[in-house]
Design a protein around this motif. Structure first.
Motif, short mmCIF file in Angstrom:
data_model
loop_
_atom_site.label_atom_id
_atom_site.label_comp_id
_atom_site.label_asym_id
_atom_site.label_seq_id
_atom_site.Cartn_x
_atom_site.Cartn_y
_atom_site.Cartn_z
N GLY A 576 -12.86 -10.33 9.28
CA GLY A 576 -13.79 -9.78 10.26
C GLY A 576 -13.35 -8.42 10.77
N VAL A 577 -12.07 -8.28 11.04
CA VAL A 577 -11.55 -7.00 11.53
C VAL A 577 -11.69 -5.93 10.45
CG1 VAL A 577 -9.48 -5.77 12.30
CG2 VAL A 577 -9.94 -8.08 13.14
N ARG A 578 -11.42 -6.32 9.21
CA ARG A 578 -11.46 -5.35 8.10
C ARG A 578 -12.89 -4.90 7.77
NH1 ARG A 578 -6.46 -5.15 5.31
NH2 ARG A 578 -5.00 -6.76 6.03
N LYS A 579 -13.88 -5.61 8.29
CA LYS A 579 -15.28 -5.23 8.03
C LYS A 579 -15.84 -4.34 9.13
CE LYS A 579 -16.41 -9.30 5.22
NZ LYS A 579 -17.17 -10.57 5.16
N GLN A 580 -15.06 -4.10 10.20
CA GLN A 580 -15.54 -3.24 11.28
C GLN A 580 -15.62 -1.79 10.79
OE1 GLN A 580 -13.01 -3.72 14.68
NE2 GLN A 580 -13.37 -5.94 14.84
N PRO A 581 -16.57 -1.00 11.32
CA PRO A 581 -16.71 0.40 10.89
C PRO A 581 -15.42 1.22 11.03
CG PRO A 581 -18.60 -0.27 12.21
CD PRO A 581 -17.60 -1.41 12.28
N ILE A 582 -14.64 0.96 12.09
CA ILE A 582 -13.43 1.75 12.32
C ILE A 582 -12.38 1.51 11.25
CG2 ILE A 582 -12.26 0.04 13.79
CD1 ILE A 582 -11.30 2.39 15.54
N TRP A 583 -12.52 0.38 10.52
CA TRP A 583 -11.52 0.08 9.49
C TRP A 583 -11.58 1.10 8.35
CZ3 TRP A 583 -7.34 -2.78 9.59
CH2 TRP A 583 -6.64 -2.98 8.40
N SER A 584 -12.78 1.55 8.05
CA SER A 584 -12.92 2.58 7.01
C SER A 584 -12.19 3.86 7.42
CB SER A 584 -14.40 2.88 6.76
OG SER A 584 -15.07 1.74 6.27
N ASP A 585 -12.27 4.18 8.71
CA ASP A 585 -11.54 5.36 9.20
C ASP A 585 -10.03 5.16 9.04
OD1 ASP A 585 -13.97 6.42 9.95
OD2 ASP A 585 -13.84 5.66 12.01
N LEU A 586 -9.57 3.94 9.30
CA LEU A 586 -8.14 3.66 9.16
C LEU A 586 -7.70 3.79 7.70
CD1 LEU A 586 -5.45 2.70 10.42
CD2 LEU A 586 -6.18 0.35 9.98
N GLU A 587 -8.53 3.30 6.78
CA GLU A 587 -8.16 3.39 5.36
C GLU A 587 -8.10 4.84 4.89
OE1 GLU A 587 -11.00 0.80 3.39
OE2 GLU A 587 -9.46 -0.74 3.21
N ILE A 588 -8.99 5.67 5.40
CA ILE A 588 -8.96 7.10 5.04
C ILE A 588 -7.69 7.75 5.61
CG2 ILE A 588 -10.09 9.33 5.44
CD1 ILE A 588 -12.79 7.77 5.43
N ALA A 589 -7.39 7.40 6.86
CA ALA A 589 -6.17 7.94 7.49
C ALA A 589 -4.93 7.48 6.73
CB ALA A 589 -6.10 7.49 8.95
N TRP A 590 -4.94 6.21 6.30
CA TRP A 590 -3.80 5.72 5.51
C TRP A 590 -3.66 6.51 4.21
CZ3 TRP A 590 -4.42 3.96 0.51
CH2 TRP A 590 -3.22 3.61 -0.14
N GLU A 591 -4.78 6.76 3.55
CA GLU A 591 -4.74 7.47 2.26
C GLU A 591 -4.12 8.85 2.44
OE1 GLU A 591 -7.83 8.52 -1.40
OE2 GLU A 591 -8.50 7.31 0.30
N ASN A 592 -4.49 9.54 3.51
CA ASN A 592 -3.93 10.87 3.78
C ASN A 592 -2.43 10.77 4.10
OD1 ASN A 592 -6.44 12.08 3.42
ND2 ASN A 592 -6.98 11.90 5.59
N ALA A 593 -2.06 9.81 4.96
CA ALA A 593 -0.65 9.65 5.32
C ALA A 593 0.17 9.25 4.12
CB ALA A 593 -0.52 8.61 6.44
#
Length: 936
Positions: A576-593
């Protein structure tokens, strides 16, 4: 130049309304002016702060409101204080505190010396550095602690004593302390400089002139202390022992009039111990697994140590013993091994064939090369300077390099920078190395004592950390699942990662220094190496920035969780947490980091390779430090990838956002460790013995076996030889509010006051949360303090070990503890009069691991939480009776043990005791009658 003993000095102490120099006020000044051993003058003044004193300050100092109300204001005494200290260095115990208050009150000190820092250097092993403890240790008169003049006089005496110790250091050591202190501008540097000013002897160049330690001398000392003959099988003459099984020897060693009774004063043969020793011997000789639950007083450590050692010296095989706590490790090596040797010698064995060694993980050992590099190449701050100086003094004597010998306290987090944990890529077998010495000793021994952390690290790495062994004994085995969960999981902390990266940048950072080293060793390499370092620095700054965005988003997700406090918020990463819209932002931030972190790692590796190729001996330590950062970065990359874009089905992940400088953590842990443990521990040919005091649940090992993946071998449950019915009273105040109900906290405080009064001795109270402990401490401290009953609390008054040392002292004391005091640290030379459990120790249902594991059951509360709580309950109860002569009361303040249907599971988990259910009104009378012997 005249020496420091001819200087006029002032020992000073201030009592204040609090610890904030900007907002709090001085309420008392005490100072003593002296020259050498001669007292010149004293100053003692009370000061009116123009505010109400807190009850804590009144209780701590004994200074009352009326005392300060009738005293002059600071403005009236300021000039007198300034004149008294003018032109003279002041000495304080943690002098920075006193100096900050003087400055905020308009008085500038002329030079500072700090007895706290002096003690931390002069006495590296501690164990404690408080003024009261040190005064008691060295016999100084300190009859009015926390009053300014008494503290100042004690500080003067302590200064002179510690000065005498430091002056006896080799001059090269004092020179190094001076250099490190002056770089950081510390009082310790000023003191060392003043000591050297009075030393007219010339400083001749020696092998230890550079750092204060001669590497060749240290290497020789380590070689000399580690000369252990390799283990060989016992060569017997032809006699009946050739065919005697170890199991058959047990009766002759453990039985009445046996070898133990003859070699160990006060030993009494116990049937339970004999039975356990026979079971251990049988399992080892038949290469079987065995689980033994041994109640308090069975003597389980000797019951497994003696038969396993006998097997080892007869067969030439190796035994590894793993414990959860350092205390038990130290007991085994420092006490039980010696008892085993004496018993086997009495039995007729060649006990000198037993070679016992202790082995810990890398992080426990200091790395001389990393320390030396820091001393020679860095500009330390005040804390780093102190630790480097402390390690210098310690390494002049230590033979182990084990940090457990040190009293580190607040310096503990910094030790990792100089530990062998960061020397994984060490390319050399030359020079002094404490880790190498420990491993060589372990390889040459037939009994090796380790801890669960090292055992799990060995499993996580697929082996290689431990010597090959034929028998594994796991003591405190009830911690095996939790140890595996912790050490096979991960936690990436925002600030820790950033601090690792920050070590790379700046003029004195690893990158710039690597580039400089490369440019010295290779012609025309300056431009190339500088360019690589510049690129790496850009990657580091980008990595820090991108990681910060990622962690900020993680903190935002954690904060969105319904639960949490102002200090901490936490959320499990469910679908459920991973389906929240903000999770996509976190994955993008992870990819950059992730991309920037991988760049950093690649740049570090390239620079390290080039620096190593220069064959410059000075580059070796620098490369070690850089590789340590590279290793940390790569571990973070692997963990973050698993937690964010590529989670594994059999793991649990969660975010924890913390206030202040603790940062955000991204965590992961295996949901089920049984398969991993089964493969690593139980599938091979060796015998594994698992033992502890609280393993079985409802007299069955099924639940435990499932948790660790063990499906073979034998089980044994042994009760305690102690008479609990006669020596233990269990009291349950039935009319207390239930935990969580209004009034529970206040009622708990009232009952604790009654218990402390009625016991008139030592009381230990176990809490399940820090907040509940703090609330109780605040509620009962002033009330009991007025009656001469000391209240001490874990955290506020020190570590668990310190709390137990304080509790063991004479005088009525009530100690408040939380998780780490539920088991482990024993009272030395004393016993508890009362043990109190504030509430039943259920695991927190919202804890991510608890929640995920509970979901594996149809009835998570009944099948997971209750068994976990019962086992913890039994561990807590085990703190009370530790010998045959102990007699005490166990008070349970959680009435759910008698009002809820599951309460019977807790009741049945304890040995048969005397039980009373009473009202809170009658509790005092009941406990008093138990104490004075009129109980019926």
């Amino acid at each position: 130049m005249p020496g420091i003993h001819e200087d006029t000095l002032i020992a000073l102490d201030l009592e204040t309304t609090g610890v904030n120099a900007k907002n709090d006020h001085i309420i008392e000044v005490g100072a003593v002016k002296f020259q050498g051993g001669e007292q010149v003058d004293t100053l003692s003044l009370l000061v009116n702060p123009q505010r109400k004193l807190s009850s804590f300050i009144v209780g701590l100092t004994g200074i009352t409101q009326s005392d300060v109300d009738s005293a002059p204001d600071w403005d009236e005494v300021k000039s007198e204080v300034a004149e008294f200290i003018s032109g003279v260095p002041i000495i304080g115990h943690n002098v920075g505190f006193d100096a900050s208050f003087l400055r905020s009150h308009g008085v500038k000190p002329d030079g500072l010396y700090d007895t706290m820092s002096m003690a931390e250097i002069a006495l590296p092993a501690g164990p404690e550095y408080s003024l009261g403890r040190l005064s008691q240790r060295f016999g100084f008169i300190h009859d009015n602690p926390h009053r300014a003049l008494s503290d100042a006089l004690a500080t003067r005496d302590l200064f002179l004593h510690l000065l005498g110790i430091i002056e006896k250091f080799d001059r090269s050591v004092i020179e190094q302390i001076k250099l490190l202190g002056e770089k950081a501008g510390t009082p310790l540097g000023a003191l060392a400089r003043r000591i050297l000013d009075g030393d007219d002897s010339p400083l001749l160049p020696t092998s230890d002139s550079l750092t204060g330690i001669d590497p060749k001398e240290l290497s020789q000392r380590l070689r000399s202390s580690s000369k252990i003959p390799s283990v060989e099988p016992h060569k017997y003459d032809q006699d009946e022992k050739d065919s005697q099984r170890v199991e058959e020897a047990v009766d002759q060693i453990f039985g009445e009039a046996g070898s133990l009774e003859k070699s160990l004063n006060g030993f009494e043969s116990r049937p339970e111990q004999v039975e356990m020793a026979k079971a251990v011997a049988n399992a080892i000789e038949n290469e079987e697994h065995l689980i033994v639950e041994a109640g308090t007083g069975v003597g389980k450590s000797l019951a497994y140590l003696i038969p396993s050692v006998l097997f080892a010296i007869r067969s030439g095989k190796k035994v590894v013993v793993s414990t959860n706590t350092i205390n038990l490790q130290e007991q085994l090596i420092g006490k039980d091994v010696e008892i085993t040797s004496g018993a086997l010698e009495e039995f007729g064995e060649k006990a000198d064939l037993m070679r016992a060694a202790q082995l810990k993980g890398r992080a426990n050992y200091v790395c001389f090369k990393r320390w030396q590099n820091a001393v020679l190449s860095t500009d330390p701050n005040d804390v780093e300077s102190k630790l480097l100086s402390k390690l210098l003094v310690w390494m002049r004597d230590t033979e182990t390099g084990d940090r457990s010998e040190l009293a580190l306290g607040r310096l503990t987090p910094l030790f990792g920078r100089f530990s062998a944990q960061g020397a994984i890529m060490c390319p050399s077998n030359e020079g002094p190395c404490f880790l190498r010495k420990a491993r060589n000793q372990a390889n040459a021994s037939n009994v090796v004592v380790i801890n669960h952390a090292l055992l799990m690290s060995d499993i996580a790495m697929g082996g290689g950390l431990l010597p090959d062994h034929d028998v594994l004994i796991v003591d405190e085995a009830h911690h095996l699942e939790s140890a595996a969960t912790t050490h096979l999981g991960f936690s990436v902390n925002q600030f820790q990662l950033e601090n690792e990266l920050r070590q790379l940048t700046g003029n004195r950072g690893h990158l710039a220094r690597l580039a400089a080293t490369i440019s010295k060793g290779v012609v025309n390499a300056l431009d190339a190496s500088t360019n690589i370092a510049a690129q790496a620095t850009e990657a580091v700054e980008a990595a820090i920035q991108n990681a910060s965005v990622m962690f900020d988003l993680a903190a935002e997700i954690a904060a969105s969780a319904a639960r949490g406090s102002q200090q901490q918020s936490e959320i499990r990463l469910t679908e459920g947490v991973r389906k929240q819209p903000i999770w996509s932002d976190l994955e993008i931030a992870w990819e950059n980091a992730n991309a920037r972190l991988l760049e950093v790692s690649e740049h570090i590796g390239e620079l390290c390779e080039q620096a190593s190729a220069t064959k410059d001996s000075s580059a070796e330590e620098l490369v070690l430090d850089a590789y340590a950062v590279k290793d940390s970065v790569e571990a973070a990359v692997t963990s973050l990838r698993q937690a964010i874009p590529e989670p594994e089905d059999d793991s649990v992940y969660w975010l924890r956002a913390q206030s202040g400088n603790r940062g955000t953590n991204i965590n992961g842990a295996p949901l089920d460790v049984s398969k991993k443990l089964n493969q690593a521990l139980f599938e091979g040919d060796r015998s594994v013995i698992l033992t502890g005091a609280t393993i079985a649940y409802e007299k069955s090992f099924e639940r435990y076996r499932n948790s660790i993946g063990l499906d073979s071998g034998n089980d044994l449950v042994l009760g305690s030889p102690y008479d609990y019915k006669k020596n233990t009273l269990i009291a349950v105040p039935e009319d207390l509010p239930a935990p969580g109900d209004p009034g529970f906290a206040n009622a708990t405080a009232d009952v604790l006051v009654d218990i402390a009064r009625s016991s008139a001795g030592r009381v230990l109270v176990l809490f399940t949360s820090i907040s509940a402990l703090d609330n109780a401490r605040k509620a009962i401290s002033s009330v009991l303090g007025r009656e001469g009953i000391r209240v001490i609390a874990q955290g506020a008054d020190g570590s668990p070990a310190r709390i137990m040392r304080m509790l063991a002292e004479d005088g009525p004391t009530i100690a408040l503890g939380t998780s780490s005091l539920w088991e482990g640290v024993d009272l030395q030379g004393a016993s508890l009069d009362a043990l109190v459990m504030a509430r039943l120790p259920f695991p927190v249902p919202s804890d991510p691991i608890v929640a995920a594991r509970s979901e594996q059951f149809e009835d998570g509360f009944g099948e997971y939480s209750i068994p976990e709580a019962v086992q913890r309950f039994r561990q807590g109860f085990g703190r009370l009776i530790r010998s045959r002569t102990d007699r005490g009361v166990f008070v349970i303040l959680d009435n759910r043990i008698v009002t809820k249907s599951y309460g019977v599971k807790f009741q049945r988990s304890l040995p048969r005791c005397t039980v009373r259910r009473v009202s809170t009104e009658r509790l005092f009378q009941l406990l008093e009658s138990w104490r004075d012997g009129t109980f019926e």
